[in-house]
Motif scaffolding. Structure first.
Motif, mmCIF file in Angstrom:
data_model
loop_
_atom_site.group_PDB
_atom_site.id
_atom_site.type_symbol
_atom_site.label_atom_id
_atom_site.label_comp_id
_atom_site.label_asym_id
_atom_site.label_seq_id
_atom_site.Cartn_x
_atom_site.Cartn_y
_atom_site.Cartn_z
ATOM 1 N N ILE A 1 0.813 -1.273 0.046
ATOM 2 C CA ILE A 1 -0.138 0.051 0.023
ATOM 3 C C ILE A 1 0.950 1.269 -0.025
ATOM 4 N N THR A 2 1.148 1.558 -0.920
ATOM 5 C CA THR A 2 2.316 2.847 -1.247
ATOM 6 C C THR A 2 1.710 3.675 -2.201
ATOM 7 N N THR A 3 2.028 5.344 -1.938
ATOM 8 C CA THR A 3 1.204 6.102 -2.895
ATOM 9 C C THR A 3 1.521 5.967 -4.119
ATOM 10 N N GLY A 4 0.288 6.353 -4.996
ATOM 11 C CA GLY A 4 -0.108 5.779 -6.291
ATOM 12 C C GLY A 4 -0.457 4.548 -6.733
ATOM 13 N N ALA A 5 -0.636 3.470 -5.614
ATOM 14 C CA ALA A 5 -1.197 2.134 -5.760
ATOM 15 C C ALA A 5 -2.711 2.222 -6.159
ATOM 16 N N ALA A 6 -3.139 1.481 -6.983
ATOM 17 C CA ALA A 6 -4.399 1.328 -7.267
ATOM 18 C C ALA A 6 -5.074 0.061 -6.496
ATOM 19 N N VAL A 7 -6.205 0.467 -5.583
ATOM 20 C CA VAL A 7 -6.773 -0.461 -4.864
ATOM 21 C C VAL A 7 -8.086 -0.584 -4.835
ATOM 22 N N HIS A 8 -8.868 -1.823 -4.373
ATOM 23 C CA HIS A 8 -10.134 -2.144 -4.258
ATOM 24 C C HIS A 8 -10.354 -2.404 -2.657
ATOM 25 N N ILE A 9 -11.303 -1.510 -2.190
ATOM 26 C CA ILE A 9 -11.649 -1.599 -0.747
ATOM 27 C C ILE A 9 -13.021 -2.210 -0.394
ATOM 28 N N LYS A 10 -13.158 -3.222 0.425
ATOM 29 C CA LYS A 10 -14.440 -3.366 1.207
ATOM 30 C C LYS A 10 -14.501 -3.075 2.501
ATOM 31 N N GLY A 11 -15.754 -2.325 2.762
ATOM 32 C CA GLY A 11 -15.634 -2.086 4.239
ATOM 33 C C GLY A 11 -17.005 -1.392 4.655
ATOM 34 N N GLU A 12 -16.986 -0.672 5.870
ATOM 35 C CA GLU A 12 -18.162 -0.203 6.391
ATOM 36 C C GLU A 12 -18.164 1.369 6.752
ATOM 37 N N LEU A 13 -18.997 2.198 6.082
ATOM 38 C CA LEU A 13 -18.984 3.481 6.118
ATOM 39 C C LEU A 13 -19.181 3.889 7.511
ATOM 40 N N VAL A 14 -18.562 4.588 8.315
ATOM 41 C CA VAL A 14 -18.492 4.906 9.526
ATOM 42 C C VAL A 14 -18.424 6.420 9.808
ATOM 43 N N GLU A 15 -18.634 6.933 11.024
ATOM 44 C CA GLU A 15 -18.642 8.402 11.232
ATOM 45 C C GLU A 15 -17.178 8.472 11.647
ATOM 46 N N SER A 16 -16.474 9.623 10.987
ATOM 47 C CA SER A 16 -15.008 9.853 11.215
ATOM 48 C C SER A 16 -14.487 10.270 12.392
ATOM 49 N N GLN A 17 -13.497 9.813 13.013
ATOM 50 C CA GLN A 17 -13.289 10.155 14.484
ATOM 51 C C GLN A 17 -12.242 11.490 14.454
ATOM 52 N N GLY A 18 -11.791 11.694 13.075
ATOM 53 C CA GLY A 18 -10.779 12.820 13.013
ATOM 54 C C GLY A 18 -11.570 14.046 12.504
ATOM 55 N N LYS A 19 -10.949 15.072 12.270
ATOM 56 C CA LYS A 19 -11.423 16.482 11.690
ATOM 57 C C LYS A 19 -11.378 16.281 9.979
ATOM 58 N N GLY A 20 -12.089 17.439 9.569
ATOM 59 C CA GLY A 20 -12.064 17.402 8.181
ATOM 60 C C GLY A 20 -12.990 16.857 7.406
ATOM 61 N N GLN A 21 -13.517 15.613 7.699
ATOM 62 C CA GLN A 21 -14.601 15.046 7.110
ATOM 63 C C GLN A 21 -15.547 14.056 8.031
ATOM 64 N N LYS A 22 -16.838 13.935 7.608
ATOM 65 C CA LYS A 22 -17.758 13.484 8.514
ATOM 66 C C LYS A 22 -17.631 11.898 8.506
ATOM 67 N N VAL A 23 -17.150 11.378 7.521
ATOM 68 C CA VAL A 23 -17.239 9.777 7.033
ATOM 69 C C VAL A 23 -15.916 9.229 6.870
ATOM 70 N N GLU A 24 -15.707 8.004 7.025
ATOM 71 C CA GLU A 24 -14.368 7.395 6.729
ATOM 72 C C GLU A 24 -14.874 5.978 6.313
ATOM 73 N N ILE A 25 -13.943 5.094 6.111
ATOM 74 C CA ILE A 25 -14.188 3.751 5.995
ATOM 75 C C ILE A 25 -13.288 2.748 6.583
ATOM 76 N N ALA A 26 -14.046 2.083 7.328
ATOM 77 C CA ALA A 26 -13.368 1.013 8.223
ATOM 78 C C ALA A 26 -13.219 -0.364 7.222
ATOM 79 N N VAL A 27 -11.942 -0.366 6.918
ATOM 80 C CA VAL A 27 -11.531 -1.450 5.954
ATOM 81 C C VAL A 27 -11.767 -2.789 6.483
ATOM 82 N N LYS A 28 -12.371 -3.534 5.684
ATOM 83 C CA LYS A 28 -12.600 -5.073 5.962
ATOM 84 C C LYS A 28 -11.747 -5.910 5.145
ATOM 85 N N SER A 29 -11.541 -5.231 3.816
ATOM 86 C CA SER A 29 -10.269 -6.252 2.907
ATOM 87 C C SER A 29 -10.080 -5.194 1.947
ATOM 88 N N ILE A 30 -8.857 -5.415 1.460
ATOM 89 C CA ILE A 30 -8.190 -4.843 0.525
ATOM 90 C C ILE A 30 -7.368 -5.381 -0.289
#
Length: 477
Positions: free
Chosen positions: A62-91
């Motif tokens: 998982i490096t800058t520029g890599a293309a990925v397919h992610i499956k996960g759950e949409l959850v409320e973001s714990q950090g600042k700047g955006q309200k949602v984030e993805i809890a990754v289940k598989s990548i």
């Protein structure tokens, strides 16, 4: 399960939803937080990896520029700047990216460096924003003309005529460059060429568009044009796109009305539909402005400039009045202009045009009735015999952005103008025919699309608003 885009997910607040998403890794920090972008928005979405349940080999890839397919759950973001984030289940890593050689690292790159890597520069926030705006402006152009009864026509790219009369054209030929056929006079015999005559890449679709306007009423062309002008400046390209409407039974006043309404419409479209990209580019410009001396800083932010165009009526001023204003202006009298205005007939420079817009009238300006000797042969001669019914639209920060005119519909006058310029009638016989069969008043204008994109994005180099710039000594990619 359907995959989502980043823009769709950032607009949702349906926490707990199972999602799938594809994208490119912008950054990966602490072996846990992926900033993912898929080009649908300026913003990234944070994907939180459970590194305890992810094998070490996957984490390394998982490096800058890599293309990925992610499956996960949409959850409320714990950090600042955006309200949602993805809890990754598989990548799934779809494509590796070598962190040692990948050019687009998460740091500031010079525009020159990014031009050298034009195939990857839209991975940056700046260029993804520029190209989304370019796409939206293109759509807005077609939308405007479609809603206003225009027909879209494709004018030829290969042509035997020089619409501008400047002679700076790229030749199209299949003759042997080392051993071309020659005439008895020793000149290249273009009768032996593919088309049977000398042909070039077009500099404008205007003349051909006029022929269709004189049967369909209202037409426009929006396509590539080419200039073999050896100008290595921030405002010149060898290949660029032109928007050129032509309208039958419309005079200069109607042409000015059309151009003003058109410009306001396309700019208003991006203000309504590309706000995030505009705000990002505005912030970038404001940061850039802070590094300049106070005297060189712009008086308006990017969005203020766009609203300046949309919210103000365009002031219509004759060339003669503009010359008087400029001649008597403080910058001219104190010789602050690089090009001093001394007499009527001067070809206005960007500094003069910007003074009229930004300092004198404080609104967009349309100049009209220019001296005939500094304008093209096809513009209608006024009754004074020395000016033509030409018009240019001037914008803040850029100067002239649109050029147009009422076309010369009188056969004999057009013939006289062509003769004065040594333009053979037989080369434009079909253009003269329009003045023989059902001639009528008609007008149109031209807008260099890249000039519009520069204005809309605040970019100062035209090479940064077209995917792959073509300039002297450069046709890479």
């Amino acid at each position: 399960m359907n995959t989502n885009t980043v823009s769709q997910l950032l607009a949702k607040d349906q926490f707990g939803q199972e999602i799938e998403i594809n994208g490119w890794v912008r950054t990966f920090r602490a072996k846990r937080f992926i900033a993912l972008n898929d080009g649908s928005t300026i913003n990234n979405i944070q994907c939180v990896v459970d590194f305890e349940n992810t094998d070490e080999d996957t984490l390394k890839r998982i490096t800058t520029g890599a293309a990925v397919h992610i499956k996960g759950e949409l959850v409320e973001s714990q950090g600042k700047g955006q309200k949602v984030e993805i809890a990754v289940k598989s990548i799934e890593i779809l494509g590796d990216s070598d962190p040692e050689t990948y050019p687009i690292q998460p740091k500031k790159h010079s525009f020159e460096f990014l031009r050298e890597n034009a195939h990857l520069r839209t991975r940056t926030s700046t260029f993804s924003a520029i190209m989304r705006l370019r796409s939206s402006l293109s759509f807005a152009v077609h939308k405007y003309f479609n809603e206003n009864g225009f027909y879209y026509m494709h004018t030829p790219i290969i042509t035997g005529s020089d619409a501008e009369g400047a002679g700076e054209m790229f030749r199209v030929t299949n003759l042997d460059a080392k051993n071309p056929p020659l005439t008895e006079e020793g000149k290249v015999d273009f009768k032996e060429d593919f088309f049977g005559s000398e042909t070039n890449l077009t500099v404008s679709g205007q003349l051909e568009a006029e022929t269709y306007a004189m049967s369909l009423g209202k037409v426009y062309t929006f396509g590539p044009t080419f200039r073999a002008e050896n100008s290595n400046t921030s405002r010149h390209l060898s290949e660029f796109w032109m928007i050129e409407p032509e309208v039958a039974f419309m005079d200069l006043a109607g042409n000015m009305d059309l151009a003003e309404d058109f410009m306001k419409s396309v700019i208003n479209y991006i203000l309504e539909n590309n706000r995030e990209d505009l705000e990002f580019l505005e912030t970038r410009l404001l940061d850039e402005e802070k590094t300049k001396p106070q005297a060189e800083r712009s008086e308006m932010s990017l969005i203020e400039k766009l609203k300046f165009v949309v919210d103000n009526n365009f002031k219509r001023v004759s060339y003669t009045e503009a010359i008087d204003i400029l001649r008597n202006s403080k910058p001219n009298k104190k010789k602050k202009f690089n090009y001093i205005i001394e007499e009527w007939g001067a070809d206005l420079q960007s500094e003069h045009e910007r003074f009229l817009v930004e300092k004198h009238f404080k609104c967009p300006v349309i100049l009209f009735d220019y001296p005939a000797n500094i304008k093209a042969f096809y513009m209608r001669l006024n009754e004074d015999g020395k000016t033509v019914r030409a018009m240019d639209i001037l914008f803040p920060g850029i100067g002239e952005i649109v050029g147009g005119a009422q076309r010369e519909e009188r056969l004999e006058v057009l013939k006289e103008k062509m003769a004065a310029l040594d333009m053979p009638e037989e080369e434009l016989w079909w253009y003269l025919d329009l003045r023989k069969y059902g001639t009528a008043v008609h007008s149109g204008f031209g807008l260099g699309f890249e000039r519009l994109v520069m204005f809309a994005t605040g970019m100062t180099n035209i090479r940064d608003v077209i995917p792959y710039p073509r300039t002297p000594q450069n046709a890479e990619f």
